[in-house]
Motif scaffolding. Structure first.
Motif, PDB file in Angstrom:
ATOM      1  N   ALA A 199       0.813  -1.219   0.000  1.00  0.00           N
ATOM      2  CA  ALA A 199       0.000   0.000   0.000  1.00  0.00           C
ATOM      3  C   ALA A 199       0.841   1.261   0.000  1.00  0.00           C
ATOM      4  N   LEU A 200       2.150   1.139   0.285  1.00  0.00           N
ATOM      5  CA  LEU A 200       3.036   2.305   0.301  1.00  0.00           C
ATOM      6  C   LEU A 200       3.522   2.676  -1.096  1.00  0.00           C
ATOM      7  N   SER A 201       3.337   1.786  -2.046  1.00  0.00           N
ATOM      8  CA  SER A 201       3.787   2.053  -3.418  1.00  0.00           C
ATOM      9  C   SER A 201       2.731   2.823  -4.185  1.00  0.00           C
ATOM     10  N   SER A 222     -11.737   4.634  -5.508  1.00  0.00           N
ATOM     11  CA  SER A 222     -10.836   4.953  -4.404  1.00  0.00           C
ATOM     12  C   SER A 222      -9.397   4.990  -4.882  1.00  0.00           C
ATOM     13  N   SER A 223      -9.045   4.078  -5.781  1.00  0.00           N
ATOM     14  CA  SER A 223      -7.672   4.074  -6.320  1.00  0.00           C
ATOM     15  C   SER A 223      -7.401   5.332  -7.136  1.00  0.00           C
ATOM     16  N   LEU A 224      -8.408   5.764  -7.919  1.00  0.00           N
ATOM     17  CA  LEU A 224      -8.241   6.970  -8.724  1.00  0.00           C
ATOM     18  C   LEU A 224      -8.074   8.201  -7.833  1.00  0.00           C
ATOM     19  N   LEU A 225      -8.817   8.247  -6.740  1.00  0.00           N
ATOM     20  CA  LEU A 225      -8.709   9.374  -5.819  1.00  0.00           C
ATOM     21  C   LEU A 225      -7.332   9.431  -5.177  1.00  0.00           C
ATOM     22  N   VAL A 226      -6.850   8.289  -4.700  1.00  0.00           N
ATOM     23  CA  VAL A 226      -5.513   8.254  -4.085  1.00  0.00           C
ATOM     24  C   VAL A 226      -4.446   8.635  -5.110  1.00  0.00           C
ATOM     25  N   LEU A 227      -4.585   8.124  -6.327  1.00  0.00           N
ATOM     26  CA  LEU A 227      -3.617   8.431  -7.374  1.00  0.00           C
ATOM     27  C   LEU A 227      -3.611   9.918  -7.686  1.00  0.00           C
ATOM     28  N   ALA A 228      -4.790  10.547  -7.709  1.00  0.00           N
ATOM     29  CA  ALA A 228      -4.885  11.979  -7.983  1.00  0.00           C
ATOM     30  C   ALA A 228      -4.198  12.793  -6.888  1.00  0.00           C
ATOM     31  N   VAL A 229      -4.439  12.426  -5.631  1.00  0.00           N
ATOM     32  CA  VAL A 229      -3.804  13.140  -4.515  1.00  0.00           C
ATOM     33  C   VAL A 229      -2.290  12.990  -4.582  1.00  0.00           C
ATOM     34  N   LEU A 230      -1.825  11.777  -4.824  1.00  0.00           N
ATOM     35  CA  LEU A 230      -0.380  11.542  -4.914  1.00  0.00           C
ATOM     36  C   LEU A 230       0.237  12.301  -6.084  1.00  0.00           C
ATOM     37  N   ALA A 231      -0.495  12.396  -7.189  1.00  0.00           N
ATOM     38  CA  ALA A 231       0.016  13.124  -8.351  1.00  0.00           C
ATOM     39  C   ALA A 231       0.169  14.601  -8.043  1.00  0.00           C
ATOM     40  N   VAL A 232      -0.811  15.192  -7.369  1.00  0.00           N
ATOM     41  CA  VAL A 232      -0.738  16.613  -7.004  1.00  0.00           C
ATOM     42  C   VAL A 232       0.422  16.863  -6.050  1.00  0.00           C
ATOM     43  N   VAL A 233       0.575  16.000  -5.056  1.00  0.00           N
ATOM     44  CA  VAL A 233       1.651  16.164  -4.074  1.00  0.00           C
ATOM     45  C   VAL A 233       3.018  16.015  -4.735  1.00  0.00           C
ATOM     46  N   ALA A 234       3.175  14.965  -5.545  1.00  0.00           N
ATOM     47  CA  ALA A 234       4.460  14.722  -6.200  1.00  0.00           C
ATOM     48  C   ALA A 234       4.813  15.851  -7.162  1.00  0.00           C
ATOM     49  N   PHE A 235       3.814  16.319  -7.919  1.00  0.00           N
ATOM     50  CA  PHE A 235       4.067  17.421  -8.852  1.00  0.00           C
ATOM     51  C   PHE A 235       4.472  18.683  -8.097  1.00  0.00           C
ATOM     52  N   GLY A 236       3.746  19.000  -7.021  1.00  0.00           N
ATOM     53  CA  GLY A 236       4.062  20.202  -6.253  1.00  0.00           C
ATOM     54  C   GLY A 236       5.444  20.161  -5.638  1.00  0.00           C
ATOM     55  N   LEU A 237       5.803  19.018  -5.051  1.00  0.00           N
ATOM     56  CA  LEU A 237       7.131  18.892  -4.447  1.00  0.00           C
ATOM     57  C   LEU A 237       8.226  18.913  -5.512  1.00  0.00           C
ATOM     58  N   GLY A 238       7.973  18.192  -6.612  1.00  0.00           N
ATOM     59  CA  GLY A 238       8.973  18.149  -7.673  1.00  0.00           C
ATOM     60  C   GLY A 238       9.252  19.520  -8.255  1.00  0.00           C
ATOM     61  N   ALA A 239       8.198  20.314  -8.480  1.00  0.00           N
ATOM     62  CA  ALA A 239       8.386  21.657  -9.032  1.00  0.00           C
ATOM     63  C   ALA A 239       9.047  22.583  -8.019  1.00  0.00           C
TER      64      ALA A 239
END
Length: 246
Positions: A199-201, A222-239
């Motif tokens: 679940a950590l991946s 639920s998977s799509l929602l988690v993926l969307a949140v992770l995408a926003v977080v990863a994009f924000g941190l990466g930028a």
């Protein structure tokens, strides 16, 4: 130049940089096809042992190869190369922001990954005979997955000491994720003590959701929602952590 104009200009530059690199084109489109040939056509899935699941189970895994490795390796190496060439310092003197730059790179990868997934999906259906639903839900899963790993790639490129180090880091992270994220190895075949770590991946949520979509099963939301949140977080941190100089 407007925000849209800057993003479009950087998108064109990123696209041209990709098509001029024949090695990148090769691995983006042919590497997952090689896996399909090995697992689906030669080893044969659904015959017991490690590949005991029906062929349809592994289709999200084939797609995950593209969704994971293409943005992860491309963006991490690009960030490391730009840092070494001091290109980010030059870009920081223009109106282009770090968020616009990463957004343009993410859009390039969304297009590339989407095209590669279409090819992979068609070949997988022909070679493996998998019976799946070609669901439009795959589109948001593929797009969000690509954005997510663009963000992770930007972080790797920021932390790696060189372009070669960025590529090595992306492979070191990508290979374990590929096989330990409900893609090719069912959780039941892993040790009980390790299963909670799945679940950590972030790739797990792509595989779960895409599998539910292609099998016509519930539970993809639920998977799509988690993926969307992770995408926003990863994009924000990466930028935010791009080695930009103002």
């Amino acid at each position: 130049m407007t925000v849209t104009g800057r993003i479009v200009a950087e998108f064109r530059a990123g696209w041209l940089a990709f098509v001029r690199r024949r090695t990148a084109v090769f691995f983006t489109f042919l590497f997952p096809v090689i896996l399909i040939v090995i697992f689906g056509a030669l080893v044969r899935t659904g015959t017991g042992g490690l590949f005991s699941e029906p062929p349809a189970y592994y289709v999200p895994g084939y797609l995950a190869v593209v969704v994971l490795f293409t943005p992860l390796s491309r963006v991490s190496s690009t960030v490391a190369r730009h840092r070494e060439d001091r290109r980010f310092e030059k870009l920081s003197t223009t109106p282009l922001t770090r968020y616009e730059w990463l957004l343009a790179q993410s859009l390039v990868n969304v297009v590339l990954v989407g095209a590669a997934c279409v090819v992979v999906l068609a070949i997988a259906l022909v070679l493996t005979g998998a019976e799946i639903v070609v669901s439009p839900l795959l589109v948001p899963f593929v797009a969000l997955g690509a954005v997510l790993f663009c963000g992770v790639g930007a972080l790797l490129g920021r932390l790696a000491g060189s372009q070669d180090g960025a590529v090595a880091a992306s492979n070191a992270i990508g290979l374990p994720l590929l096989f330990l994220s409900e893609t090719f190895v069912p959780p039941a075949m892993l040790p009980v003590w390790f299963r909670p770590a799945i679940a950590l991946s972030p790739l797990t949520y792509f595989a779960r959701g895409a599998r539910a979509a292609v099998l016509g099963e519930p539970g993809w939301g639920s998977s799509l929602l988690v993926l969307a949140v992770l995408a926003v977080v990863a994009f924000g941190l990466g930028a935010a952590l791009l080695p930009w100089r103002s």
